[in-house]
Design a protein around this motif. Structure first.
Motif, PDB file in Angstrom:
ATOM      1  N   ALA A   1       0.847  -1.199   0.000  1.00  0.00           N
ATOM      2  CA  ALA A   1       0.000   0.000   0.000  1.00  0.00           C
ATOM      3  C   ALA A   1       0.876   1.239   0.000  1.00  0.00           C
ATOM      4  O   ALA A   1       1.979   1.240   0.561  1.00  0.00           O
ATOM      5  CB  ALA A   1      -0.915   0.009   1.229  1.00  0.00           C
ATOM      6  N   ALA A   2       0.373   2.310  -0.631  1.00  0.00           N
ATOM      7  CA  ALA A   2       1.059   3.613  -0.646  1.00  0.00           C
ATOM      8  C   ALA A   2       2.510   3.484  -1.073  1.00  0.00           C
ATOM      9  O   ALA A   2       3.397   4.139  -0.512  1.00  0.00           O
ATOM     10  CB  ALA A   2       0.958   4.265   0.738  1.00  0.00           C
ATOM     11  N   GLY A   3       2.779   2.642  -2.056  1.00  0.00           N
ATOM     12  CA  GLY A   3       4.127   2.490  -2.576  1.00  0.00           C
ATOM     13  C   GLY A   3       5.082   1.736  -1.667  1.00  0.00           C
ATOM     14  O   GLY A   3       6.295   1.776  -1.872  1.00  0.00           O
ATOM     15  N   MET A   4       4.570   1.062  -0.648  1.00  0.00           N
ATOM     16  CA  MET A   4       5.457   0.338   0.274  1.00  0.00           C
ATOM     17  C   MET A   4       5.046  -1.124   0.343  1.00  0.00           C
ATOM     18  O   MET A   4       3.933  -1.519   0.002  1.00  0.00           O
ATOM     19  CB  MET A   4       5.425   0.970   1.673  1.00  0.00           C
ATOM     20  CG  MET A   4       4.122   0.826   2.425  1.00  0.00           C
ATOM     21  SD  MET A   4       4.039  -0.624   3.483  1.00  0.00           S
ATOM     22  CE  MET A   4       2.373  -0.467   4.166  1.00  0.00           C
ATOM     23  N   VAL A   5       5.975  -1.945   0.833  1.00  0.00           N
ATOM     24  CA  VAL A   5       5.728  -3.365   1.079  1.00  0.00           C
ATOM     25  C   VAL A   5       6.089  -3.648   2.529  1.00  0.00           C
ATOM     26  O   VAL A   5       7.224  -3.408   2.954  1.00  0.00           O
ATOM     27  CB  VAL A   5       6.565  -4.270   0.147  1.00  0.00           C
ATOM     28  CG1 VAL A   5       6.311  -5.732   0.468  1.00  0.00           C
ATOM     29  CG2 VAL A   5       6.247  -3.979  -1.312  1.00  0.00           C
TER      30      VAL A   5
ATOM     31  N   LEU B   1       4.114   7.476   1.891  1.00  0.00           N
ATOM     32  CA  LEU B   1       3.760   6.645   3.038  1.00  0.00           C
ATOM     33  C   LEU B   1       3.456   7.495   4.264  1.00  0.00           C
ATOM     34  O   LEU B   1       2.544   7.182   5.040  1.00  0.00           O
ATOM     35  CB  LEU B   1       4.904   5.678   3.336  1.00  0.00           C
ATOM     36  CG  LEU B   1       4.715   4.727   4.518  1.00  0.00           C
ATOM     37  CD1 LEU B   1       3.518   3.819   4.291  1.00  0.00           C
ATOM     38  CD2 LEU B   1       5.978   3.903   4.739  1.00  0.00           C
ATOM     39  N   SER B   2       4.193   8.596   4.439  1.00  0.00           N
ATOM     40  CA  SER B   2       3.986   9.463   5.600  1.00  0.00           C
ATOM     41  C   SER B   2       2.580  10.046   5.632  1.00  0.00           C
ATOM     42  O   SER B   2       1.998  10.245   6.700  1.00  0.00           O
ATOM     43  CB  SER B   2       5.015  10.603   5.596  1.00  0.00           C
ATOM     44  OG  SER B   2       6.328  10.095   5.695  1.00  0.00           O
ATOM     45  N   ARG B   3       2.025  10.309   4.466  1.00  0.00           N
ATOM     46  CA  ARG B   3       0.703  10.935   4.401  1.00  0.00           C
ATOM     47  C   ARG B   3      -0.376  10.058   5.018  1.00  0.00           C
ATOM     48  O   ARG B   3      -1.334  10.564   5.625  1.00  0.00           O
ATOM     49  CB  ARG B   3       0.336  11.235   2.946  1.00  0.00           C
ATOM     50  CG  ARG B   3      -0.936  12.051   2.784  1.00  0.00           C
ATOM     51  CD  ARG B   3      -1.232  12.339   1.333  1.00  0.00           C
ATOM     52  NE  ARG B   3      -1.477  11.115   0.571  1.00  0.00           N
ATOM     53  CZ  ARG B   3      -2.667  10.488   0.569  1.00  0.00           C
ATOM     54  NH1 ARG B   3      -3.671  10.965   1.278  1.00  0.00           N
ATOM     55  NH2 ARG B   3      -2.837   9.402  -0.143  1.00  0.00           N
TER      56      ARG B   3
END
Length: 297
Positions: A240-244, A274-276
């Motif tokens: 999600a949000a460009g992360m794994v 991801l911070s958002r």
């Protein structure tokens, strides 16, 4: 003479078998034609006695008979606590459950198939930390005027083979911090990977705060979840949000979130994105790769 007797016995046996099959057919026909909507008061009483929650059944109830009967309930909802922010804490457009018949006689619930269509769940805690999902069992007087005690008929085991959920929403409200979190689940499937004691394979996708997500992995069975002597295994991956994010390990007491022994790894090329949605410091720059272990005493 012997041949005549054998022939007679054969026809008698066939006649008895025919009567038995006819009786079973009649029973199934009667049960299939029965109007199960007349049982709504008893069902609502049973839920109130077991949980202290008010169940409202607005749609029809149907039962498809067989060795694995299927119960279909439409437009059901559970009322929220008095201090809740909304009238209902849970509701579902369509609920379908298929169970094995004979295990029920031994107080075992073996679910073959469980489906939820457009379920909505509201989780919230007040400023004192009380949860609207707290179970309040008590003796009540049913609509028939008889007192009932929760727990008169207890299940000794609950297992399931397949669970499906479509177009669901889970909302969490923390009234102490005045924060609201909403997760939309487009689809979720969970299936048993083996017999009693085996694991559960999970796959889900949806969105949170305008970011889509995918999750998959395995975890322990329901039997292990309620067994305090067995650690509950977890092996999940979230994208999600460009992360794994991957989590692997076990939890001795999941309900109390105690006994955690979990290894994790988080990878992302865009920490700002991801911070958002996670609350991480927005100053993080560049690719991020964090791994570690979550434990408690």
């Amino acid at each position: 003479m012997g041949i005549r007797i054998a022939s007679t016995l054969k026809w008698v046996a066939m006649g008895l078998l025919g009567l038995l099959l006819l009786s079973v057919f009649i029973i199934f026909a009667v049960l299939s034609a029965y109007d199960y909507n007349t049982l709504k008061p008893e069902i609502q009483d049973a839920v109130a006695d077991a949980t202290g929650k008010e169940l409202i059944l607005e749609g029809d109830i149907n039962l498809r008979m067989g060795l694995s009967p299927t119960l279909v309930v439409r437009d059901a909802r559970i009322r929220n606590v008095q201090w809740g922010s909304q009238p209902d804490m849970a509701k579902v457009k369509r609920f379908e459950i298929k169970v094995r018949l004979f295990p029920l006689l031994n107080h075992r619930l073996d679910i073959v198939h469980l489906a939820l269509v457009e379920p909505q769940m509201l989780l919230e805690t007040d400023t004192a930390g009380r949860s609207n999902f707290a179970i309040e069992r008590e003796t009540k007087v049913s609509r028939s005027g008889k007192g009932t005690e929760a727990g008169d008929w207890k299940l000794s085991r609950i297992t399931f083979k397949e669970l499906k959920m479509d177009m669901g929403r889970v909302t969490y409200i923390d009234h102490a911090s005045r924060k609201t979190y909403i997760v939309d689940v487009t689809s979720l499937t969970a299936s048993s990977t083996g017999p009693l004691g085996g694991g559960i394979r999970v796959r889900a996708n949806g969105s949170y705060d305008r970011e889509s997500f995918e999750a998959e992995g395995t975890m322990g069975s329901l039997a292990m979840l309620t067994n305090p002597s067995a650690a509950w295994p977890v092996d999940l991956t979230l994208r999600a949000a460009g992360m794994v994010l991957s989590v692997n390990g076990s939890i001795e007491n999941p309900a109390a979130r105690r006994g955690m022994q979990l290894d994790f790894r988080l990878q992302t090329k865009d920490p700002g994105r991801l911070s958002r949605v996670s609350g991480l410091p927005p100053q993080l720059k560049g690719p991020l790769d964090i791994s570690g272990r979550i434990t408690d005493t």
